[in-house]
Design an enzyme around this catalytic site. Structure first.
Site, PDB file in Angstrom:
ATOM      1  N   TYR A  76      -0.546  33.488  67.335  1.00  0.00           N
ATOM      2  CA  TYR A  76      -1.154  33.618  66.000  1.00  0.00           C
ATOM      3  C   TYR A  76      -0.156  33.298  64.887  1.00  0.00           C
ATOM      4  O   TYR A  76      -0.338  33.712  63.754  1.00  0.00           O
ATOM      5  CB  TYR A  76      -1.708  35.039  65.811  1.00  0.00           C
ATOM      6  CG  TYR A  76      -2.863  35.305  66.741  1.00  0.00           C
ATOM      7  CD1 TYR A  76      -4.152  34.897  66.392  1.00  0.00           C
ATOM      8  CD2 TYR A  76      -2.670  35.881  67.980  1.00  0.00           C
ATOM      9  CE1 TYR A  76      -5.212  35.093  67.250  1.00  0.00           C
ATOM     10  CE2 TYR A  76      -3.719  36.078  68.863  1.00  0.00           C
ATOM     11  CZ  TYR A  76      -4.990  35.678  68.482  1.00  0.00           C
ATOM     12  OH  TYR A  76      -6.043  35.846  69.344  1.00  0.00           O
ATOM     13  N   SER A  77       0.891  32.560  65.226  1.00  0.00           N
ATOM     14  CA  SER A  77       1.998  32.359  64.284  1.00  0.00           C
ATOM     15  C   SER A  77       1.587  31.524  63.057  1.00  0.00           C
ATOM     16  O   SER A  77       1.149  30.373  63.182  1.00  0.00           O
ATOM     17  CB  SER A  77       3.129  31.654  65.021  1.00  0.00           C
ATOM     18  OG  SER A  77       4.045  31.120  64.127  1.00  0.00           O
ATOM     19  N   ASN A  78       1.766  32.129  61.863  1.00  0.00           N
ATOM     20  CA  ASN A  78       1.563  31.373  60.613  1.00  0.00           C
ATOM     21  C   ASN A  78       2.579  30.249  60.507  1.00  0.00           C
ATOM     22  O   ASN A  78       2.305  29.199  59.926  1.00  0.00           O
ATOM     23  CB  ASN A  78       1.789  32.292  59.395  1.00  0.00           C
ATOM     24  CG  ASN A  78       0.677  33.298  59.223  1.00  0.00           C
ATOM     25  OD1 ASN A  78      -0.452  33.061  59.639  1.00  0.00           O
ATOM     26  ND2 ASN A  78       0.996  34.427  58.600  1.00  0.00           N
ATOM     27  N   LEU A  80       3.880  28.436  62.972  1.00  0.00           N
ATOM     28  CA  LEU A  80       3.446  27.262  63.746  1.00  0.00           C
ATOM     29  C   LEU A  80       2.403  26.478  62.954  1.00  0.00           C
ATOM     30  O   LEU A  80       2.453  25.250  62.887  1.00  0.00           O
ATOM     31  CB  LEU A  80       2.830  27.685  65.083  1.00  0.00           C
ATOM     32  CG  LEU A  80       3.745  28.049  66.254  1.00  0.00           C
ATOM     33  CD1 LEU A  80       2.898  28.318  67.491  1.00  0.00           C
ATOM     34  CD2 LEU A  80       4.760  26.953  66.547  1.00  0.00           C
TER      35      LEU A  80
END
Ligand SMILES: Cc1ncc(COP(=O)(O)O)c(C=O)c1O
Length: 302
Positions: A76-78, A80
């Site tokens: 869920y990385s912002n 990335l």
């Protein structure tokens, strides 16, 4: 891949993000003036600390002739997502090394689907393989396996010395306007740079959203990498993680929805809501003397 002509537009310095004063009796009652530094408005696709951290890295990558970036993150990385969007905007390739090999072959969640739609090639690795990114001996093999040998490496969360320089600009924008500048922390890179950019006499306050109490050492090490040692007057308020990363208990949800309705802006839940809760609580318990100007840095949007 197309190479858009607007690379310079993405990478150029941007005007300072807006600073807004808000009227809120929970602060006024204690003689505290609350300002919002709307860094969420600094760039339409790379909001807040994403643009602050990525722009100097993208400039460095392009200047060194790289046409591919590789970076790391969870499902869920912002970070990335922002890196994938930057790759699309710049017309360069991006590779995302994603924590969790159990995700391989499954339908992508919305966040990873957006990365893929922006052209990011996703490479899923086990948690132990993922940890090897921090080992300089093991990293080349990990990059090779991901088909990313020779690509420009942006660390997890985008936090490196160049990113700190970008976040120091945020601190410089706040010189002369606030006593305390507060920000939510994941890796601590934004706080590390912000503190370095503030003037003498100004303080930076970080609110970690992860449990664990390991962040002071990380911030000192990031500042040592960038500046040779600790810089600026900063402290952490460690008690506002609400159970850990991405935990949003019902009370926090209610608080965030109310704050958004009172002040008319979208409150991102994973970081910004915990920051605003912390500042409201600390003000209520008299942490800031009357007459303090307190700035909450709004680092992202939902
Ligand atoms: C909206 C938002 N605020 C704050 C942070 C924390 O930034 P840092 O990792 O530099 O502490 C992040 C990190 O991803 C974020 O997405």
């Amino acid at each position: 891949m197309n190479r858009p002509a607007n690379r310079d537009v993405l990478l150029q310095p941007r005007p300072p993000s807006p600073l807004q004063e808000v009227r809120d009796e929970r602060f006024e009652r204690h003689g505290v003036r609350l300002l919002l530094k709307r860094d969420d408005l600094v760039h339409p696709e790379l909001p807040g600390n994403k643009w602050r951290k990525l722009a100097p890295n993208l400039r460095a990558a392009l200047e060194a002739g790289h046409e591919r970036l590789v970076t790391f993150g969870g499902a869920y990385s912002n970070h990335l997502r922002a890196t994938a969007a930057a790759g699309r905007l710049l017309g360069i390739g991006t590779i995302g090394i994603v924590r969790g090999d159990e995700l391989a072959g499954r339908p992508l969640n919305d966040s990873l689907a957006r990365c893929a739609a922006d052209g990011m090639r996703l490479h899923f690795v086990s948690r132990s393989r993922y940890r090897s990114k921090a080992d300089p001996q093991a990293l080349p093999l990990l990059l090779e396996e991901a088909g990313a040998a020779g690509a420009y490496v942006v660390p997890e969360g985008g936090s490196n010395a160049l990113a700190l320089a970008g976040c120091a600009d945020l601190g410089r924008e706040l010189r002369g306007v606030t006593d305390v500048a507060a920000v939510a922390c994941g890796t601590g890179g934004t706080l590390a740079g912000l503190a370095a950019g503030l003037a003498a006499g100004q303080r930076a306050l970080g609110v970690p959203v992860l449990a664990g109490g390991f962040l002071s050492a990380e911030i000192r090490s990031l500042q040592t990498e960038a500046y040779g040692g600790p810089v600026g007057d900063w402290a952490l308020a460690e008690d506002f993680h609400h159970g850990g990363y991405a935990r949003v208990p019902a009370a926090l949800e209610v608080f965030a929805a109310d704050f958004a309705a009172r002040h008319g802006f979208p409150v991102e839940r994973i970081y910004v809501a915990k920051l605003l809760w912390a500042l409201t609580t600390l003000t209520g318990t008299g942490t800031f003397p009357p007459g303090t100007t307190l700035t909450a840095v709004i680092t992202g949007r939902p």
